[in-house]
Write an enzyme that holds these catalytic residues in place. Structure first.
Site, PDB file in Angstrom:
ATOM      1  N   HIS A  58     -14.837 -35.087 -38.241  1.00 43.99           N
ATOM      2  CA  HIS A  58     -13.445 -35.530 -38.299  1.00 43.99           C
ATOM      3  C   HIS A  58     -12.529 -34.383 -37.874  1.00 43.99           C
ATOM      4  O   HIS A  58     -12.809 -33.216 -38.164  1.00 43.99           O
ATOM      5  CB  HIS A  58     -13.098 -35.991 -39.715  1.00 43.99           C
ATOM      6  CG  HIS A  58     -11.762 -36.666 -39.813  1.00 43.99           C
ATOM      7  ND1 HIS A  58     -11.390 -37.692 -38.969  1.00 43.99           N
ATOM      8  CD2 HIS A  58     -10.703 -36.453 -40.651  1.00 43.99           C
ATOM      9  CE1 HIS A  58     -10.165 -38.082 -39.288  1.00 43.99           C
ATOM     10  NE2 HIS A  58      -9.730 -37.356 -40.289  1.00 43.99           N
ATOM     11  N   HIS A  70      -3.730 -36.074 -39.035  1.00 44.89           N
ATOM     12  CA  HIS A  70      -4.979 -36.586 -38.464  1.00 44.89           C
ATOM     13  C   HIS A  70      -4.894 -38.087 -38.277  1.00 44.89           C
ATOM     14  O   HIS A  70      -4.166 -38.782 -38.987  1.00 44.89           O
ATOM     15  CB  HIS A  70      -6.183 -36.215 -39.352  1.00 44.89           C
ATOM     16  CG  HIS A  70      -6.102 -36.718 -40.754  1.00 44.89           C
ATOM     17  ND1 HIS A  70      -7.116 -37.412 -41.369  1.00 44.89           N
ATOM     18  CD2 HIS A  70      -5.119 -36.623 -41.690  1.00 44.89           C
ATOM     19  CE1 HIS A  70      -6.783 -37.715 -42.609  1.00 44.89           C
ATOM     20  NE2 HIS A  70      -5.566 -37.256 -42.829  1.00 44.89           N
ATOM     21  N   CYS A 159     -10.007 -39.903 -33.709  1.00 49.08           N
ATOM     22  CA  CYS A 159      -9.359 -38.679 -34.183  1.00 49.08           C
ATOM     23  C   CYS A 159      -9.548 -37.508 -33.220  1.00 49.08           C
ATOM     24  O   CYS A 159      -8.681 -36.636 -33.104  1.00 49.08           O
ATOM     25  CB  CYS A 159      -9.881 -38.311 -35.569  1.00 49.08           C
ATOM     26  SG  CYS A 159     -11.670 -38.007 -35.637  1.00 49.08           S
TER      27      CYS A 159
END
Length: 228
Positions: A58, A70, A159
């Site tokens: 991530h 994010h 992301c």
């Protein structure tokens, strides 16, 4: 049968290399990572952060003051306008349903909530990308401009696309590239046809001869054979 088992083992090893089966972190590991983070140099506004998850990595952009921007899938965006509820920590259920509905948000969370006990890697992608790195303040401002709801795609707008656009000006995802390469290798391997035929026969035996089973049992092996 031995060939089928060999084929499945090979493909499982490919998925492992793709980091789809990274072990989760225990509470003790999380404490260890928190201690490491405290001993690391202080983060700068605009830094690109990445943390390993169970199935993927991530990414986020550090905004300073212990905050991280994010992109993350969230189903609540289509169910409610309650800002307090939406700003709460996103659960796995919200995330998965957000992926399915292709709805996400660029949001700000604390560094702790973003990392979720995982080790934080800082600006590691700078060495891998050929693009020029924007000044850190410009990176942070680009991230802040994208705040709010945004369409989501696991392969084409995730992301990693968000952070690479903010820091390098080009939205790319190395995870997506690896996944596509893995799929290509499966398609190129003609043994995929044998596996799909085998699974198609099982589905017909279990559910009977019907358009929903018979058609897929014919079309999928034929497509794989032609693609190979």
């Amino acid at each position: 049968m031995l060939q089928l088992l060999t084929f499945l083992v090979e493909k499982l090893s490919l998925l492992c290399k793709f980091k789809l089966f990274v072990p989760s972190y225990s509470d003790q590991d999380r404490e260890r990572h928190v201690h490491r983070e405290r001993t690391q140099p202080p983060l700068r506004r605009g830094d690109l952060l990445e943390v390993p998850r169970t199935l993927f990595t991530h990414y986020g952009i550090y905004l300073g003051d212990n905050k991280v921007a994010h992109l993350i899938p969230d189903i609540l965006l289509v169910l409610t306008n309650d800002e307090k509820l939406i700003s709460s920590v996103i659960t796995n259920k919200r995330l998965i349903l957000g992926c399915m509905y292709k709805c996400a948000t660029v949001r700000v969370d604390t560094l702790e909530n973003f990392a979720y006990g995982s080790k934080i890697l800082v600006n590691r992608m700078d060495k891998m990308m050929k693009n020029h790195v924007f000044p850190n303040e410009e990176v942070a401002k680009r991230a802040e401009k994208l705040m709010g709801a945004i369409p989501y795609s696991l392969l084409w707008n995730n992301c990693e696309h968000f952070v690479t656009y903010c820091r390098y000006g080009s939205a790319v995802s190395r995870q997506t590239e690896k996944f596509c390469e893995c799929l290509k290798s499966i398609i190129r391997d003609q043994r995929s046809v044998i596996v799909t035929v085998f699974l198609g026969m099982i589905s017909i035996l279990c559910f009977g001869i019907a358009p929903s089973t018979t058609l897929l049992s014919i079309l999928i092996p034929f497509t794989l054979w032609m693609a190979g």
